[in-house]
Design an enzyme around this catalytic site. Structure first.
Site, short mmCIF file in Angstrom:
data_model
loop_
_atom_site.label_atom_id
_atom_site.label_comp_id
_atom_site.label_asym_id
_atom_site.label_seq_id
_atom_site.Cartn_x
_atom_site.Cartn_y
_atom_site.Cartn_z
N GLU A 19 0.83 -1.22 0.00
CA GLU A 19 0.00 0.00 0.00
C GLU A 19 0.85 1.26 0.00
OE1 GLU A 19 -2.87 -0.14 3.21
OE2 GLU A 19 -3.93 -1.85 2.34
N GLU B 13 -6.56 -8.23 -0.04
CA GLU B 13 -7.00 -8.17 1.36
C GLU B 13 -8.46 -7.77 1.39
OE1 GLU B 13 -5.00 -5.39 3.96
OE2 GLU B 13 -3.08 -6.42 3.76
#
Ligand SMILES: *[C@@H]1O[C@H](CO)[C@@H](O)[C@H](O)[C@H]1NC(C)=O
Ligand SMILES: *[C@@H]1O[C@H](CO)[C@@H](O)[C@H](O)[C@H]1NC(C)=O
Ligand SMILES: *[C@@H]1O[C@H](CO)[C@@H](O)[C@H](O)[C@H]1NC(C)=O
Ligand SMILES: *[C@@H]1O[C@H](CO)[C@@H](O)[C@H](O)[C@H]1NC(C)=O
Ligand SMILES: *[C@@H]1O[C@H](CO)[C@@H](O)[C@H](O)[C@H]1NC(C)=O
Ligand SMILES: *[C@@H]1O[C@H](CO)[C@@H](O)[C@H](O)[C@H]1NC(C)=O
Ligand SMILES: *[C@@H]1O[C@H](CO)[C@@H](O)[C@H](O)[C@H]1NC(C)=O
Ligand SMILES: *[C@@H]1O[C@H](CO)[C@@H](O)[C@H](O)[C@H]1NC(C)=O
Length: 461
Positions: A121, A267
């Site tokens: 991320e 995720e």
């Protein structure tokens, strides 16, 4: 001509054969985060993962003990280059080779390493020169992987939904302008050319918790109801929030000229607990969401999304354990399928073979579907008193019960009175646009602040 036709036929057969086996079979994964000081050792963890029937795991590094422990199992693994190494690797092929040689080569192919993710991320942090080094680092890592002949490994990088500046309606999906040209475009070119995936971390919990009254909880939990949303740009009809989020990424990629890059849901999950005043974070909702995720993504044939019906989206649930050393709000430490002692937070089977109705029914959380608006713990007292006078001046008898002699007058505490005033103001005037905010002095809670004969007004979710 004849040779060509046969060649074509053979390639079609070959392609369809590879579609019906290996990578194209749905396999549910679980994210094995290690930010806990009380977690079982890797070999024990792998046994627990096998009992969950997970076929893939993602780790946030290259822990050799985990890579060893999955040898002689059918578990595929996704490993990660740490964020801090990206700048150095982006300009140094020797370093990339060195990293792959020491972290991947000793374990491959015995450990079924299938995905090598570069960073985690990284576009969600403050503007940072590492952003522009991401794709160069991915290219260097891929070059090393090829050089060492590690054939089955795809290179990617997981990004959060905040890489989009617009995700609603889904057809309006657009990447953020600060990364669009210089990071996302080269990334999409790389993923397309290497037939890799766009790895996205997508949680319906976060949009829901920021707008719990605008977004229906069942819609966020992937519960099939009669609630649908039709995107005016495409006329595609959605029956859950996750499909909307995934398709907004699909449309954002399409807008940049890459309509065909596959998605990998790297995720997703729902917190099973959190701080006292964090709404929606409970075992019931976590079980509901994650069981629905398994049902959706293990379906055969795959359901896909409205924009890409029938496509397979590999998925990993976050996370294996509740991790007590994760920073941030309480929910961050409560995403686990398992407690650190290895027992289930709620029954779940990642094989997709247990239908949702076969699980034992969990008790619905008590105040799950009601909300109160209360004073934040840290609220400035002076500002709080001002906000109370304002709230009490609005609506109809908003603060009667906290006047002397009223049912909620005692104990005469500013914070309790403020919580009453905010809840009363909000429940009365919400439809006229009132919010539970008061410049940050107020927060929503699903924990009923009522006591004795003092009942606080609430809003139904
Ligand atoms: C920039 O981002 C990287 C990757 O997320 C991080 O490791 C690094 O600390 C950041 N640097 C600064 C100056 O914020
Ligand atoms: C590149 O990485 C190698 C291996 O770590 C190191 O020895 C070398 O000094 C690096 N080169 C530069 C220019 O930083
Ligand atoms: C579509 O996205 C743009 C930004 O990319 C945004 O300004 C606009 O409000 C969005 N449209 C709708 C209907 O939300
Ligand atoms: C959806 O179903 C609920 C109850 O199941 C019902 O109250 C509601 O009117 C229905 N809404 C629509 C738009 O059909
Ligand atoms: C959506 O459907 C309406 C009504 O059928 C039609 O008028 C409109 O052109 C359609 N829009 C798109 C983008 O297909
Ligand atoms: C495991 O931990 C959970 C949460 O702390 C607890 O409720 C449960 O009883 C424990 N189970 C065992 C077998 O110790
Ligand atoms: C508290 O709020 C009052 C009134 O809004 C303001 O004047 C004061 O500076 C605030 N105090 C602190 C410590 O922020
Ligand atoms: C205020 O509330 C009372 C009942 O609590 C009701 O009788 C009255 O009509 C309300 N007044 C207004 C202006 O809404």
């Amino acid at each position: 001509m004849g040779f060509f036709a046969i060649f074509l036929l053979l390639s079609i057969l070959f392609v369809s054969a590879s579609f019906s086996s290996g990578e194209m079979q749905p396999k549910m994964g679980v994210c094995y985060g290690e930010l806990g000081n009380n977690l079982p050792i890797p070999s024990k963890s792998i046994q627990l993962i096998q009992k969950l029937n997970a076929k893939r795991i993602k780790i946030y590094g290259t822990n050799p003990k985990i890579l060893k422990a999955i040898q002689h199992t059918d578990i595929q693994i996704s490993i990660m280059v740490p964020n801090q190494l990206i700048p150095a690797i982006s300009t140094n092929q020797t370093l990339a080779d060195h990293w792959v040689h020491s972290n991947v080569v000793p374990f491959y192919p015995k450990s079924k390493i299938r995905y090598l993710l570069v960073g985690n991320e990284i576009l969600s942090n403050q503007p940072n020169s590492t952003w522009f080094k991401l794709v160069p680092a991915m290219r260097k890592i891929r070059y090393s992987v090829k050089k060492f002949g590690l054939k089955k490994i795809k290179i990617g990088t997981p990004l959060a939904m905040d890489v989009l500046e617009s995700s609603f309606p889904p057809s309006n999906g657009t990447f953020r302008s600060d990364v669009r040209e210089k990071v996302i475009l080269p990334l999409l070119r790389f993923l397309d050319r290497t037939k890799s995936f766009f790895f996205v971390d997508a949680y319906t919990y976060f949009p829901w918790v920021s707008q719990p009254l605008q977004i229906n909880l069942d819609y966020a939990l992937l519960q099939l109801t009669n609630i649908t949303y039709t995107d005016p740009g495409t006329n595609l009809t959605y029956n859950n929030l996750l499909d909307q989020m995934l398709d907004s990424v699909v449309f954002a990629m399409k807008r940049l000229g890459y309509p065909n890059i596959r998605l990998f849901l790297a995720e997703t999950g729902w917190p099973n607990g959190g701080d006292l005043d964090q709404i929606g974070a409970n075992v019931y909702n976590a079980a509901t969401y994650n069981r629905n995720v398994v049902k959706k993504f293990m379906a055969k044939p795959p359901t896909g999304t409205p924009a890409r019906p029938g496509t397979l989206i590999p998925t990993m649930i976050f996370a294996l354990y509740n991790e007590n050393q994760k920073p941030g709000q309480g929910t961050e430490r409560h995403f686990g399928l398992l407690y650190p002692n290895g027992s289930h937070v709620y029954p779940i089977d990642l094989s997709g073979k247990t239908s949702v109705s076969e699980y034992p029914v969990l008790p619905e959380p008590k105040s799950n579907r009601k909300l109160w608006c209360v004073a934040a713990d840290s609220a400035n007292k002076t500002a709080l008193a001002e906000a109370v006078s304002y709230a009490c001046s609005q609506g109809n008898r908003t603060c009667d019960p906290i006047q002397p002699g009223g049912k909620c007058y005692k104990p005469n505490s500013l914070s309790k009175h403020a919580s009453y005033a905010f809840s009363s103001y909000w429940t009365q005037l919400r439809t006229a646009g009132a919010t539970c905010f008061f410049n940050g002095l107020a927060v929503m809670t699903s924990k009923d602040p009522s006591y004795g004969s003092c009942k606080y007004p609430s809003v139904n979710l």
